[in-house]
Design an enzyme around this catalytic site. Structure first.
Site, PDB file in Angstrom:
ATOM      1  N   GLY A  72      29.190  54.811  66.686  1.00 61.77           N
ATOM      2  CA  GLY A  72      28.716  55.140  65.341  1.00 61.77           C
ATOM      3  C   GLY A  72      29.888  55.304  64.387  1.00 61.77           C
ATOM      4  O   GLY A  72      29.846  54.848  63.234  1.00 61.77           O
ATOM      5  N   THR A  73      30.931  55.926  64.862  1.00 66.65           N
ATOM      6  CA  THR A  73      32.128  56.137  64.038  1.00 66.65           C
ATOM      7  C   THR A  73      32.720  54.804  63.594  1.00 66.65           C
ATOM      8  O   THR A  73      33.063  54.624  62.415  1.00 66.65           O
ATOM      9  CB  THR A  73      33.178  56.938  64.844  1.00 66.65           C
ATOM     10  OG1 THR A  73      32.598  58.176  65.242  1.00 66.65           O
ATOM     11  CG2 THR A  73      34.434  57.187  64.025  1.00 66.65           C
ATOM     12  N   ASN A 152      22.816  65.575  60.941  1.00 70.26           N
ATOM     13  CA  ASN A 152      22.877  65.891  62.374  1.00 70.26           C
ATOM     14  C   ASN A 152      22.751  67.381  62.666  1.00 70.26           C
ATOM     15  O   ASN A 152      22.341  67.756  63.757  1.00 70.26           O
ATOM     16  CB  ASN A 152      24.170  65.340  62.977  1.00 70.26           C
ATOM     17  CG  ASN A 152      25.396  65.633  62.140  1.00 70.26           C
ATOM     18  OD1 ASN A 152      25.439  65.276  60.952  1.00 70.26           O
ATOM     19  ND2 ASN A 152      26.371  66.274  62.725  1.00 70.26           N
ATOM     20  N   SER A 200      24.261  54.489  66.765  1.00 71.69           N
ATOM     21  CA  SER A 200      25.068  54.720  67.961  1.00 71.69           C
ATOM     22  C   SER A 200      24.176  54.815  69.184  1.00 71.69           C
ATOM     23  O   SER A 200      23.131  55.474  69.152  1.00 71.69           O
ATOM     24  CB  SER A 200      25.852  56.025  67.791  1.00 71.69           C
ATOM     25  OG  SER A 200      26.534  56.332  68.991  1.00 71.69           O
ATOM     26  N   GLY A 201      24.601  54.165  70.277  1.00 70.26           N
ATOM     27  CA  GLY A 201      23.787  54.136  71.489  1.00 70.26           C
ATOM     28  C   GLY A 201      23.527  55.504  72.100  1.00 70.26           C
ATOM     29  O   GLY A 201      22.399  55.828  72.467  1.00 70.26           O
ATOM     30  N   HIS A 202      24.571  56.323  72.178  1.00 63.23           N
ATOM     31  CA  HIS A 202      24.420  57.550  72.978  1.00 63.23           C
ATOM     32  C   HIS A 202      23.561  58.619  72.317  1.00 63.23           C
ATOM     33  O   HIS A 202      23.254  59.629  72.940  1.00 63.23           O
ATOM     34  CB  HIS A 202      25.787  58.105  73.400  1.00 63.23           C
ATOM     35  CG  HIS A 202      26.568  58.806  72.337  1.00 63.23           C
ATOM     36  ND1 HIS A 202      26.589  60.177  72.245  1.00 63.23           N
ATOM     37  CD2 HIS A 202      27.361  58.349  71.338  1.00 63.23           C
ATOM     38  CE1 HIS A 202      27.390  60.525  71.223  1.00 63.23           C
ATOM     39  NE2 HIS A 202      27.858  59.431  70.671  1.00 63.23           N
ATOM     40  N   THR A 238      35.747  41.224  73.564  1.00 63.41           N
ATOM     41  CA  THR A 238      34.754  40.783  74.537  1.00 63.41           C
ATOM     42  C   THR A 238      33.593  41.766  74.485  1.00 63.41           C
ATOM     43  O   THR A 238      33.818  42.982  74.478  1.00 63.41           O
ATOM     44  CB  THR A 238      35.369  40.734  75.944  1.00 63.41           C
ATOM     45  OG1 THR A 238      36.457  39.809  75.902  1.00 63.41           O
ATOM     46  CG2 THR A 238      34.351  40.293  76.977  1.00 63.41           C
ATOM     47  N   CYS A 326      35.825  75.471  65.646  1.00 59.75           N
ATOM     48  CA  CYS A 326      37.022  76.306  65.627  1.00 59.75           C
ATOM     49  C   CYS A 326      38.163  75.523  64.987  1.00 59.75           C
ATOM     50  O   CYS A 326      38.697  74.595  65.566  1.00 59.75           O
ATOM     51  CB  CYS A 326      37.385  76.670  67.057  1.00 59.75           C
ATOM     52  SG  CYS A 326      38.412  78.118  67.171  1.00 59.75           S
TER      53      CYS A 326
HETATM   54  C1  LIG Z   1      27.163  61.302  66.539  1.00 59.20           C
HETATM   55  C2  LIG Z   1      27.212  60.906  65.122  1.00 59.20           C
HETATM   56  C3  LIG Z   1      28.166  59.976  64.671  1.00 59.20           C
HETATM   57  C4  LIG Z   1      29.232  59.405  65.564  1.00 59.20           C
HETATM   58  O1  LIG Z   1      28.754  58.518  66.512  1.00 59.20           O
HETATM   59  P1  LIG Z   1      29.703  58.153  67.768  1.00 59.20           P
HETATM   60  O2  LIG Z   1      29.014  57.033  68.452  1.00 59.20           O
HETATM   61  O3  LIG Z   1      29.758  59.403  68.601  1.00 59.20           O
HETATM   62  O4  LIG Z   1      31.019  57.772  67.215  1.00 59.20           O
HETATM   63  C5  LIG Z   1      28.144  59.620  63.340  1.00 59.20           C
HETATM   64  N1  LIG Z   1      27.229  60.124  62.503  1.00 59.20           N
HETATM   65  C6  LIG Z   1      26.300  61.014  62.897  1.00 59.20           C
HETATM   66  C7  LIG Z   1      25.310  61.507  61.909  1.00 59.20           C
HETATM   67  C8  LIG Z   1      26.267  61.440  64.213  1.00 59.20           C
HETATM   68  O5  LIG Z   1      25.358  62.330  64.591  1.00 59.20           O
END
Ligand SMILES: *Cc1c(COP(=O)(O)O)cnc(C)c1O
Length: 398
Positions: A72-73, A152, A200-202, A238, A326
């Protein structure tokens, strides 16, 4: 002790169906999709199928509108940097005060090192964007407006279609960080004004280290990575075949479970919220109860520290998260809650519970059984706490 995982906005469990779809692509089907032999073409067609699955979740029409990334980043960074590079006459960005660090840290860097002007649109006490301020910040120099689809920390949902329209009135591009929204709210990008969207997948039961950037047809993209011809030259590397294939299956499952997310998951969340507020005084929900993700609840417990709550909950097998991070030895409450002007006495004790389709009624029961004791214990140790203290903030949820 049964573990209770309520930190799904941090990351999700990879769905077992996703794992089994991925496994062959580590073993027998290990080929490189660019290779001119059967090993390669098998992977190539699996990647094609995965793209279709993701397209169905997003409601997109053209397969070349999706560019796979590593996170996502990376998607967020690519979108903003590309917008600046493809529009040399425009050197301003409009964003919000409550974005993820994947946007905010980049914007701060661009201000400092590239002379880019960034406008951080404020939010109100419920976390809703100040649309007037946003409108005023847009202008002929705006390269891109980037506002998240859903926050988030609080789950607050932003009116992205309206925001995209306003950006277009000034000829600017519109990007949304939809990492928390994809799979939780229905999307139909083919009828949308959004130019770019990050996911983002995770965060949707696929593995870590794979993401995607949607780039609407006709919008130019300047690649972040140059090299081979993967992704039509828009993201060399790749392909992460297992990750992309896993994310495809995760997208299909998300679509299947969308109704469940919006009903069963929301009702678990609501039962937890109501139960906690009934049992514990001097606590309130932060965020916009009227426009919020179905899985997220952020509750501020006044006069105690979130870290203390997390430690005691962890001992009871309950995992959730606090808004605060922190920073250099001093405990600063979350930038999101500070932007909402939640008082320090409350922001410090904010806890985010984030659900997924894996959660059950027993999870809610367990938190309801444990949490009142945790708060009572911490308050009995808190120098700030006096029973009967009036809350210092207007609750946003009745
Ligand atoms: C988790 C998150 C990201 C970052 O995604 P990653 O795949 O962990 O780099 C970006 N934006 C929001 C709103 C998120 O919750």
């Amino acid at each position: 002790m049964r573990p209770v995982y309520l930190d799904n906005n941090a990351t999700t469990r990879v769905d077992p169906k996703v794992v089994s779809a991925m496994l062959p692509f580590f073993t027998e089907q290990f080929g490189n999709a660019s290779s001119m032999h059967a090993f390669g073409s098998e992977v190539g067609s699996a990647l094609k199928k995965a793209r279709g699955q993701l397209q169905a979740l997003l409601g997109t029409e053209f397969d070349h509108e999706i560019v796979y990334t590593g996170s996502g980043t990376e998607s967020d960074n690519t979108a903003l940097l590309s917008a600046l590079e493809t529009q040399p006459g425009r050197d301003e960005i409009v964003t919000s005060t409550v974005e993820h660090p994947a946007i905010l840290a980049l914007c701060q860097w661009l201000q400092k090192n590239r002379g880019i002007k960034v406008f951080y649109t404020p939010v109100d006490s419920r976390g809703r964007l100040d649309i007037d301020a946003y409108r005023k910040a847009l202008g002929p120099k705006t390269a891109i407006a980037s506002i998240m689809w859903a926050n988030n920390e609080t789950g607050t949902i932003f009116p992205v279609e309206q925001l995209a329209d306003l950006a277009h009135d000034h000829g600017a591009l519109f990007h949304t960080d939809a990492v928390q929204a994809v799979g939780k709210v229905p999307m139909d990008l083919k009828t949308s004004e959004i130019d770019m969207l990050s996911l983002s997948g995770h965060k949707l039961h696929a593995p870590k280290g794979v993401g995607a950037l949607y780039v609407r047809r006709g919008v130019r993209l300047r690649p972040l990575l140059r090299g081979g011809h993967q992704e039509r030259g828009r993201r060399a590397s790749t392909e992460n075949a297992p990750g992309i294939i896993g994310m495809g299956v995760a997208a299909e499952l998300a679509l299947e479970h969308m109704h469940d997310e919006q009903t069963r998951v929301a009702s678990l969340r609501d039962r937890l919220e109501k139960g906690l507020l009934q049992r514990i005084g001097n606590a309130f929900v932060t965020g916009d109860a009227e426009s919020r993700l179905p899985n997220t609840s952020n509750i501020a417990f006044e006069f105690i520290e979130g870290e203390g709550i997390l430690l005691l909950l962890n001992k009871e097998g309950i995992a959730c998260s606090s808004g605060s991070a922190c920073t250099s030895g001093s405990l600063e409450p979350s930038h999101v809650l500070r932007a909402m002007k939640v008082p320090y006495t409350a922001a410090h004790g904010a806890i985010r519970f984030s659900f997924s389709r894996d959660n059950t009624d027993e999870d809610v029961d367990q938190v309801l059984a444990v949490m009142p004791g945790v708060v009572e214990r911490l308050r009995s140790l808190s120098p700030f706490w006096k029973s009967g203290e009036k809350t210092s903030f207007e609750p946003t949820y009745a």
